[in-house]
Design a protein around this motif. Structure first.
Motif, short mmCIF file in Angstrom:
data_model
loop_
_atom_site.label_atom_id
_atom_site.label_comp_id
_atom_site.label_asym_id
_atom_site.label_seq_id
_atom_site.Cartn_x
_atom_site.Cartn_y
_atom_site.Cartn_z
N MET A 248 0.82 -1.22 0.00
CA MET A 248 0.00 0.00 0.00
C MET A 248 0.85 1.27 0.00
O MET A 248 0.49 2.28 -0.61
CB MET A 248 -0.94 -0.01 1.22
N ALA A 249 2.00 1.23 0.68
CA ALA A 249 2.86 2.41 0.72
C ALA A 249 3.32 2.77 -0.69
O ALA A 249 3.29 3.94 -1.09
CB ALA A 249 4.06 2.15 1.63
N HIS A 250 3.73 1.76 -1.46
CA HIS A 250 4.23 2.04 -2.81
C HIS A 250 3.12 2.39 -3.78
O HIS A 250 3.35 3.00 -4.81
CB HIS A 250 5.03 0.84 -3.33
N TYR A 251 1.92 1.97 -3.43
CA TYR A 251 0.75 2.26 -4.28
C TYR A 251 0.21 3.67 -3.97
O TYR A 251 0.05 4.50 -4.86
CB TYR A 251 -0.29 1.19 -4.02
N LEU A 252 0.00 3.94 -2.69
CA LEU A 252 -0.65 5.21 -2.31
C LEU A 252 0.24 6.42 -2.57
O LEU A 252 -0.24 7.51 -2.81
CB LEU A 252 -1.07 5.18 -0.84
N ARG A 253 1.55 6.22 -2.53
CA ARG A 253 2.42 7.39 -2.70
C ARG A 253 2.34 7.95 -4.11
O ARG A 253 2.83 9.04 -4.37
CB ARG A 253 3.86 7.05 -2.30
N ASN A 254 1.70 7.22 -5.02
CA ASN A 254 1.51 7.74 -6.37
C ASN A 254 0.32 8.66 -6.48
O ASN A 254 0.10 9.27 -7.51
CB ASN A 254 1.37 6.59 -7.36
N PHE A 255 -0.45 8.71 -5.43
CA PHE A 255 -1.49 9.73 -5.37
C PHE A 255 -0.89 10.91 -4.62
O PHE A 255 -1.50 11.53 -3.79
CB PHE A 255 -2.74 9.19 -4.67
N GLY A 256 0.39 11.19 -4.96
CA GLY A 256 1.26 12.08 -4.20
C GLY A 256 0.70 13.46 -3.97
O GLY A 256 1.13 14.15 -3.05
N LYS A 257 -0.24 13.86 -4.77
CA LYS A 257 -0.77 15.21 -4.52
C LYS A 257 -1.66 15.20 -3.29
O LYS A 257 -2.03 16.25 -2.78
CB LYS A 257 -1.51 15.72 -5.75
N LYS A 258 -2.02 14.01 -2.83
CA LYS A 258 -2.83 13.92 -1.61
C LYS A 258 -1.94 13.45 -0.46
O LYS A 258 -1.16 12.51 -0.64
CB LYS A 258 -3.96 12.91 -1.79
N PRO A 259 -2.09 14.05 0.71
CA PRO A 259 -1.36 13.53 1.88
C PRO A 259 -1.81 12.10 2.17
O PRO A 259 -2.98 11.76 1.96
CB PRO A 259 -1.78 14.46 3.01
N VAL A 260 -0.88 11.28 2.64
CA VAL A 260 -1.21 9.89 2.99
C VAL A 260 -0.85 9.65 4.45
O VAL A 260 0.28 9.90 4.86
CB VAL A 260 -0.44 8.88 2.11
N LEU A 261 -1.82 9.17 5.23
CA LEU A 261 -1.55 8.84 6.62
C LEU A 261 -1.33 7.33 6.75
O LEU A 261 -1.99 6.53 6.07
CB LEU A 261 -2.72 9.26 7.52
N ASN A 262 -0.40 6.99 7.62
CA ASN A 262 -0.03 5.60 7.87
C ASN A 262 -0.55 5.23 9.25
O ASN A 262 0.07 5.52 10.26
CB ASN A 262 1.50 5.51 7.80
#
Ligand SMILES: [Zn+2]
Length: 650
Positions: A248-262
Motif C-alpha cells: 500500500m505504501a508504494h501504491y498510495l504514494r503515487n497519489f502524491g498530490k494527496k497527503p497519505v496517513l499511515n
C-alpha cells in the motif's frame, strides 16, 4: 488541508450498557498530553459503529450513560491548542440505529441481516435508504456546531452488499441484476461513491475547507471526494499482516498530490484495550511509512470512562519525539524510482495479490526503489515496467506499452501478463519475441538458468512452486532459462500417490526469454516467490533486472536482505533511507521487538553530473567520506542499528 505531521486515531465504540461514559475524562489533561506528544491531528468519534453519538445531537442517539458533550469538550480543548480535529463517523455499521430503524438495515446478498466477516455479526446500513439522509444530517450537525477540520467516514466496503427493496428497485432501474453478486457489488460500489459525493457537497456548504477520507472506497474512486488518503494496517492482525503496508505504501504514494496517513496501532487488533506493542514495532512501521512519504497516525482506544492511560501516551511521546528529529529532511520529501510494478486492478485485489506481494518482496529485498501504479498513473517516466503474473493486456494497455517500448523502455512480464484478455496469444507477440503454445501441465516444474542469466543460480534443476504457460521464442529472442519436466506429475493414479517427482530432463520450453527489451517469464514467478520465497528465483530475477537497468539508481553491497531502502528528493537534498527490522513469528503472531544492527556496507547512488557538496547521516549531521566516479556517489555506510538516513546535499 494543512499537512498533518503527527496523528492520533482514537477508537471509541462504546456499548450502550457501558456505565459512566466520559466520567473521568479531563479534556485539558488529555489535550496537554497530545501536545506533549507533538500530535497535531486527532481523529475522534462523533458517532461510533455501535450507533452511539458522543456530542449533543438532536437527531442521533447520544450514549445513554454520557451526561455531557464529550465530543464538544475534546473539540474545545483541541481548538485551544490548534490541534486539528477530524470527526469519525461509521458510515457502514450502526447497531443501535439499525435496531431502531429496521428499514435502514441492509439485507445482504445471502439474505442475512448481519454481515459475518471482519468481526462477528455486524449490523450494516443501507446507504440508499433514508439512513443516508440521517447520516449526512448528523455530519452536518457536527460541521455546524463544532470546531472540526475534517471527517473520517469508516466502513464503506463493497463487501457490504445490499438487496433491500430500495436497492433492488434502483438496481433494476439502472440495469443491474440483483440476483448476480457481481452486479450487487458494483451497485454497492457506485452507491458508496454517490454517498461520498453527497456528503462532501453538503458539508462543504457549511465549511468549504473540510478534509475528507472515506475508508473502504478505493483511492481511484475517491478522486473527486477524498482530500487525503489513509492506510489502515494493524500488522499483527491476520487480515493485514506485515505484507500489507509495503504494497500500500508504494501504491498510495503515487497519489502524491494527496497527503497519505499511515495508521497502525499501539495494540494488536481493534477492541484490544489492553494491548501495548513494543515501541520498535510501532516505530519501524511508522519509519517505513515516512520512507514512503506517509505521515504517522497511531491508533489507540479512548477508554469509555475517559481514564487517562499514561503508558500509551508515554509510548507515543517517545516514538514521536524521535521521529520529529527527522522532520527537517523528510517533511514534503518526494520518492524517486525508475521501476514500476503495473497492476491495473483496484484495492483490495491489488493489496492482497500474491503476485504483487511477491514482486514487492523481491524488489524490496534487492534494494530497488519502485512504485506500484495502475492505469490512472503515467508510466512513461519509468525505465522499467513489471507486469506481475496476472495482468492481461486490454487494448489501451497494449497501445501504451507499444509507445513505451518504442521510446526505449524495458518490460518484465510473467505468467499470464501480456496475454490478450481472452488468453489466446501475447498482445504484442512481435515485441515480446514469444509465441504462446498453451497452458503448461508440469507439476512440479523445475528450471535451469543459462549462462547469461545464471550468475548465482545453482547449477541444478530448481523448483518453481507454481505452474504457468508453454511458450516458444521467436527469431532474435534468446532463452535465458528453461523448464525441466518432472518424471511424473503430482497426482494419484488409483494405486499410487505420485508425491516424489524428481526432475527428469529439459522440457524444451523456455522459462525466461529476452530480446533486449522484454524479459518474459512463462511462469508466474512472483506468486512462486510469495509461496516459498525461493532464493534461486530471486537471483534469476536480479540477473534480469541487471540486463534491464544499466546504471541503476542504486547499487548496494553487503546490505542484508531484510534491509529496506528508499530514495527521496527534497530540493537540493537526496535522501537514502535504510530500515533494518525483521518480524519474527512468535507462536501465532508476527512480532517486531528489536532493531537489527547492520555491519558496514557500501552504497552507490547515481547522481549523473552533480557532485554533492557533502554527504552526512541525519539527524546527527555526521559527515561521511565519499567518492564521485562515473556519475555515482560511492560511500561506505557505517554500522547502524534499525534505521539510517543518509543525506546527499548538492
Ligand atoms: Zn439497500
Amino acid at each position: 488541508m494543512a499537512a498533518i505531521k503527527y496523528g492520533l486515531f482514537l477508537d471509541n465504540h462504546t456499548m450502550p450498557n457501558c456505565p459512566d461514559v466520559g466520567k473521568n475524562f479531563d479534556p485539558e489533561r488529555f489535550a496537554d498530553a497530545l501536545q506533549e506528544c507533538g500530535i497535531d491531528a486527532l481523529t475522534f468519534h462523533a458517532r461510533c459503529n455501535v450507533g452511539m453519538a458522543y456530542y449533543n445531537t438532536k437527531i442521533g442517539i447520544r450514549h445513554p450513560n454520557l451526561e455531557y458533550d464529550l465530543f464538544g469538550a475534546v473539540a474545545g480543548a483541541c481548538a485551544r491548542r490548534e490541534i486539528r480535529l477530524t470527526a469519525y463517523f461509521n458510515g457502514g455499521i450502526s447497531y443501535e440505529e439499525s435496531l431502531r430503524h429496521r428499514e435502514w438495515s441492509q439485507v445482504h446478498f445471502d439474505g442475512t441481516e448481519c454481515y459475518h466477516g471482519i468481526s462477528p455479526s455486524l449490523r450494516t446500513m443501507c446507504v440508499n435508504s433514508s439512513y443516508r439522509d440521517h447520516l449526512i444530517a448528523m455530519m452536518a450537525e457536527v460541521a455546524e456546531n463544532y470546531s472540526v477540520q475534517g471527517f473520517f467516514v469508516d466502513c464503506l466496503l463493497t463487501d457490504f452488499t445490499c438487496v433491500c427493496p430500495v436497492c433492488v428497485r434502483e438496481m433494476k432501474e439502472q440495469g443491474f441484476d440483483p440476483r448476480k453478486l457481481e452486479d450487487v457489488r458494483e451497485f454497492r460500489r457506485l452507491s458508496c461513491i454517490r454517498l461520498a459525493r453527497d456528503i462532501v457537497s453538503t458539508l462543504r456548504k457549511i465549511k468549504p475547507d473540510l478534509s475528507f477520507f472515506f475508508n473502504g472506497i478505493t483511492p481511484e474512486d475517491q478522486s473527486g471526494t477524498g482530500t487525503y488518503l489513509e492506510c489502515e494496517c494493524l500488522p499483527n492482525c491476520p487480515c493485514w499482516g506485515y505484507e500489507f503496508l509495503p504494497v500500500m505504501a508504494h501504491y498510495l504514494r503515487n497519489f502524491g498530490k494527496k497527503p497519505v496517513l499511515n495508521m497502525n496501532g499501539r495494540f494488536y487488533e481493534w477492541g484490544d484495550f489492553g494491548g501495548l506493542r513494543h515501541e520498535a514495532a510501532i516505530r519501524s512501521e511508522l519509519l517505513y511509512g515516512i520512507m514512503n512519504g506517509m505521515r504517522p497516525n497511531i491508533g489507540s482506544h479512548f477508554h469509555p470512562r475517559g481514564d487517562f492511560v499514561a503508558p500509551v501516551y508515554e509510548t507515543v511521546r517517545k516514538i514521536y519525539r524521535d521521529l520529529q528529529e527527522l522532520d527537517p529532511w523528510v517533511l514534503d520529501a518526494v520518492n524517486r524510482a525508475e521501476v514500476a510494478i503495473v497492476y491495473p486492478k483496484p484495492t483490495p485485489v491489488l493489496s492482497y495479490s500474491p503476485a504483487v506481494r511477491g514482486a514487492v518482496r523481491m524488489l524490496g529485498e534487492l534494494k530497488v526503489p519502485f512504485e506500484i501504479v495502475t492505469e490512472a498513473c503515467g508510466w512513461d517516466h519509468f525505465r522499467l515496467l513489471i507486469f506481475p503474473d496476472d495482468v492481461p493486456f486490454t487494448d489501451s494497455i497494449t497501445e501504451r506499452i507499444r509507445h513505451f517500448l518504442a521510446a526505449g523502455g524495458k518490460i518484465i512480464s510473467s505468467g499470464a501478463s501480456g496475454l490478450t484478455e481472452d488468453g489466446t496469444r501475447f498482445a504484442l507477440e512481435k515485441e515480446w519475441g514469444v509465441r504462446l503454445k498453451g497452458k503448461s501441465d508440469m507439476n512440479p516444474a523445475y528450471f535451469t538458468a543459462h549462462e547469461e542469466f545464471g550468475k548465482g543460480v545453482p547449477e541444478m534443476p530448481v523448483s518453481l512452486y507454481v505452474t504457468g504457460y508453454e511458450t516458444e521464442h521467436l527469431p532474435g529472442t534468446t532463452v535465458g532459462a528453461e523448464l525441466v519436466k518432472p518424471f511424473f506429475n503430482r497426482e494419484y493414479d488409483g494405486l499410487y500417490c505420485y508425491y516424489y517427482n524428481p526432475p527428469d530432463t529439459s522440457a524444451g520450453l523456455p522459462l525466461l526469454t529476452w530480446n533486449g527489451k522484454v524479459a518474459c517469464f512463462a511462469y508466474p514467478i512472483f506468486t512462486g516467490y510469495h509461496e516459498k520465497a525461493p532464493l534461486p528465483l530471486r537471483t534469476l530475477f536480479a540477473n534480469v533486472l541487471e540486463k534491464c537497468l544499466e546504471r541503476p539508481m542504486v547499487r548496494t553491497e553487503k546490505l542484508p536482505s531484510f534491509v529496506r531502502l528508499e530514495v527521496q528528493e527534497k530540493g537540493i537534498l537526496r535522501l537514502i533511507h535504510l530500515l533494518a527490522v525483521q518480524p519474527e513469528l512468535r507462536g501465532k503472531t508476527e512480532i517486531i521487538e528489536d532493531f537489527l544492527t547492520v555491519r558496514e556496507s557500501t552504497l552507490e547512488i547515481r547522481l549523473e553530473e552533480t557532485v554533492p557538496s557533502k554527504v552526512y547521516l541525519a539527524p546527527e549531521r555526521k559527515e561521511l567520506p565519499f567518492e564521485f566516479k562515473n556519475g555515482y556517489v560511492l560511500l561506505r555506510v557505517p554500522e547502524f542499528t534499525g534505521y539510517a538516513l543518509i543525506v546527499l546535499e548538492r
